[in-house]
Design a protein around this motif. Structure first.
Motif, PDB file in Angstrom:
ATOM      1  N   MET A 183     -14.201  11.527  -4.054  1.00  0.00           N
ATOM      2  CA  MET A 183     -13.554  12.360  -2.963  1.00  0.00           C
ATOM      3  C   MET A 183     -14.186  12.143  -1.856  1.00  0.00           C
ATOM      4  SD  MET A 183     -11.527  14.824  -4.096  1.00  0.00           S
ATOM      5  CE  MET A 183     -11.612  16.035  -2.892  1.00  0.00           C
ATOM      6  N   LYS A 184     -13.341  12.003  -0.705  1.00  0.00           N
ATOM      7  CA  LYS A 184     -13.817  11.691   0.585  1.00  0.00           C
ATOM      8  C   LYS A 184     -13.880  13.091   1.411  1.00  0.00           C
ATOM      9  CE  LYS A 184     -11.632   7.215   0.949  1.00  0.00           C
ATOM     10  NZ  LYS A 184     -10.595   6.344   1.765  1.00  0.00           N
ATOM     11  N   GLU A 185     -14.838  13.041   2.554  1.00  0.00           N
ATOM     12  CA  GLU A 185     -15.030  14.202   3.303  1.00  0.00           C
ATOM     13  C   GLU A 185     -13.697  14.533   3.988  1.00  0.00           C
ATOM     14  OE1 GLU A 185     -18.575  16.119   5.591  1.00  0.00           O
ATOM     15  OE2 GLU A 185     -17.915  14.395   6.339  1.00  0.00           O
ATOM     16  N   GLY A 186     -13.060  16.107   3.784  1.00  0.00           N
ATOM     17  CA  GLY A 186     -11.887  16.390   4.579  1.00  0.00           C
ATOM     18  C   GLY A 186     -10.754  16.309   3.237  1.00  0.00           C
ATOM     19  N   GLN A 187     -11.029  15.725   2.290  1.00  0.00           N
ATOM     20  CA  GLN A 187      -9.981  15.681   1.329  1.00  0.00           C
ATOM     21  C   GLN A 187      -9.929  17.100   0.529  1.00  0.00           C
ATOM     22  OE1 GLN A 187     -10.734  12.521  -1.347  1.00  0.00           O
ATOM     23  NE2 GLN A 187      -8.878  11.561  -0.629  1.00  0.00           N
ATOM     24  N   ASN A 275     -13.201   4.495  -5.295  1.00  0.00           N
ATOM     25  CA  ASN A 275     -11.979   5.359  -5.531  1.00  0.00           C
ATOM     26  C   ASN A 275     -11.038   4.306  -6.174  1.00  0.00           C
ATOM     27  OD1 ASN A 275     -10.972   3.145  -3.624  1.00  0.00           O
ATOM     28  ND2 ASN A 275     -11.793   4.237  -2.087  1.00  0.00           N
ATOM     29  N   SER A 276      -9.799   4.629  -6.510  1.00  0.00           N
ATOM     30  CA  SER A 276      -8.918   3.984  -7.388  1.00  0.00           C
ATOM     31  C   SER A 276      -8.505   2.615  -6.914  1.00  0.00           C
ATOM     32  CB  SER A 276      -7.571   4.905  -7.621  1.00  0.00           C
ATOM     33  OG  SER A 276      -7.202   5.003  -6.273  1.00  0.00           O
ATOM     34  N   LYS A 277      -8.623   2.298  -5.732  1.00  0.00           N
ATOM     35  CA  LYS A 277      -8.038   1.149  -5.034  1.00  0.00           C
ATOM     36  C   LYS A 277      -9.324   0.163  -4.781  1.00  0.00           C
ATOM     37  CE  LYS A 277      -4.028   3.063  -2.712  1.00  0.00           C
ATOM     38  NZ  LYS A 277      -3.249   3.260  -1.548  1.00  0.00           N
ATOM     39  N   GLU A 278     -10.224   0.375  -3.957  1.00  0.00           N
ATOM     40  CA  GLU A 278     -11.534  -0.517  -3.410  1.00  0.00           C
ATOM     41  C   GLU A 278     -12.339   0.432  -3.076  1.00  0.00           C
ATOM     42  OE1 GLU A 278     -12.436  -4.177  -1.167  1.00  0.00           O
ATOM     43  OE2 GLU A 278     -10.701  -3.492  -0.671  1.00  0.00           O
ATOM     44  N   ALA A 279     -13.769   0.367  -3.588  1.00  0.00           N
ATOM     45  CA  ALA A 279     -14.847   1.340  -3.300  1.00  0.00           C
ATOM     46  C   ALA A 279     -15.252   0.771  -1.675  1.00  0.00           C
ATOM     47  CB  ALA A 279     -16.129   1.153  -4.264  1.00  0.00           C
ATOM     48  N   GLY A 280     -15.798   1.843  -1.030  1.00  0.00           N
ATOM     49  CA  GLY A 280     -16.420   1.434   0.309  1.00  0.00           C
ATOM     50  C   GLY A 280     -17.678   0.508  -0.012  1.00  0.00           C
TER      51      GLY A 280
END
Length: 316
Positions: A183-187, A275-280
């Motif tokens: 979960m990202k901030e603001g989601q 995340n499901s695509k690519e981690a930060g």
């Protein structure tokens, strides 16, 4: 002077369709005859329905706005709900249906059919009209670690709502919220049916919970990338080598480069928020911490350091 449809719904003439709808639903909860204690609730609800049926229809609304701008042009409609020599709502419905002589009051019949024959009907049992509850929004703060692992968290919220009589009140609600990792901030997390209660069996609204990370002066987040400060000693910064550090991604062994500088950033690819695509990415910001000389041995060590670097002038 009788109020116009905008005044009946309590909105401005430039109100958006969503604002008109929101005001109508609020008034409907207050004056619906099945829940309202107002003596003239049925009469007010009828006026509210007529106003909304017009303003919610783009074609009817356009004609109605034209009537408001040119009231004298509609004087021939006779004396009606809008005052002497003014606009008669019944004629407005007849005109807008396009059905000629056989369309008299058809708009009203259709309208009241939706809200029950109890509004002016003779002896028919009122059909209950349901209203969906409003969606609600709330924010919660969580530790950044939650973004890496996910968690189930119990929260208690105070949600504004309406009681069975259409009166505003605060409802205290305790919920178990599952926060997935990544979960990202603001989601937002959507909890179906946990918003404002419906009326007359109407479906409850949804509750949207926005995730915010707790403030921490040693780290910050940009999207899925995480920046955090790590403390190193002067000799670790000078000599480099492996050091173990605590990070939001856990305790990690990193290779510190020799002659590392204060404020220098080290990037750890894929160690940011997953995340499901690519981690930060995780960025380690070096903070060189000078120890305090508290005894003679430590003071002597600094003296030896000064002699070894006697040609170094940090203010040059």
């Amino acid at each position: 002077m009788a109020e116009n449809y905008y005044q009946t719904l309590g909105v401005d003439r430039h109100a958006s369709a969503e604002e008109i709808k929101k005001s109508y639903r609020k008034l409907a909860r207050k004056y619906h005859p099945d829940v309202s204690k107002e003596a003239d609730a049925e009469e007010k609800m009828q006026a509210i329905n007529v106003a909304y049926d017009t303003l919610n229809n783009p074609e009817k609304k356009a004609e109605y706005d034209q009537m408001l701008d040119n009231p004298q042009g509609f004087a021939g409609f006779g004396q009606g709900a809008q005052g002497q020599g003014g606009f008669d709502g019944a004629h407005f419905y007849r005109q807008s249906t396009g059905g000629g002589e056989h369309a008299d009051f058809s708009g009203f019949e259709d309208l009241f059919g939706r809200f029950g024959a109890g509004f002016g009907g003779s002896g028919s049992r009122r059909q209950q009209q349901s209203f969906q509850g409003e969606d609600q929004h709330a924010k919660i703060e969580v530790d950044l670690d939650v973004a890496y692992t996910g968690t189930t968290q119990q929260i208690t919220l105070q949600i504004p709502t309406y009681n069975a009589h259409g009166e505003p009140e605060i409802q205290r609600k305790t919920l178990q919220v599952k926060i997935p990792k990544g979960m990202k901030e603001g989601q937002q997390i959507r909890l179906s049916g946990q918003g404002q209660a419906g009326i007359n069996g109407g479906k409850a609204g949804d509750l949207y919970i926005e995730i915010q990370y707790k403030e921490d002066k040693r780290l910050y987040v940009e999207g899925a990338d995480v920046y955090t400060t790590i403390d190193v000693s002067p000799w670790e910064a000078a000599l480099g080598g492996q050091v173990e550090v605590n990070t939001p991604a856990g305790r990690l062994q990193i290779n510190l480069p020799a002659n590392a500088k204060n404020g220098q950033q080290l990037r750890l690819k894929g160690k940011g928020i997953p995340n499901s695509k690519e981690a930060g990415n995780l960025y380690l910001i070096i903070n060189i911490v000078l120890p305090t000389a508290q005894n003679d041995q430590q003071k002597q060590a600094y003296q030896q350091l000064a002699q070894a670097f006697n040609a170094y002038n940090p203010r040059a």
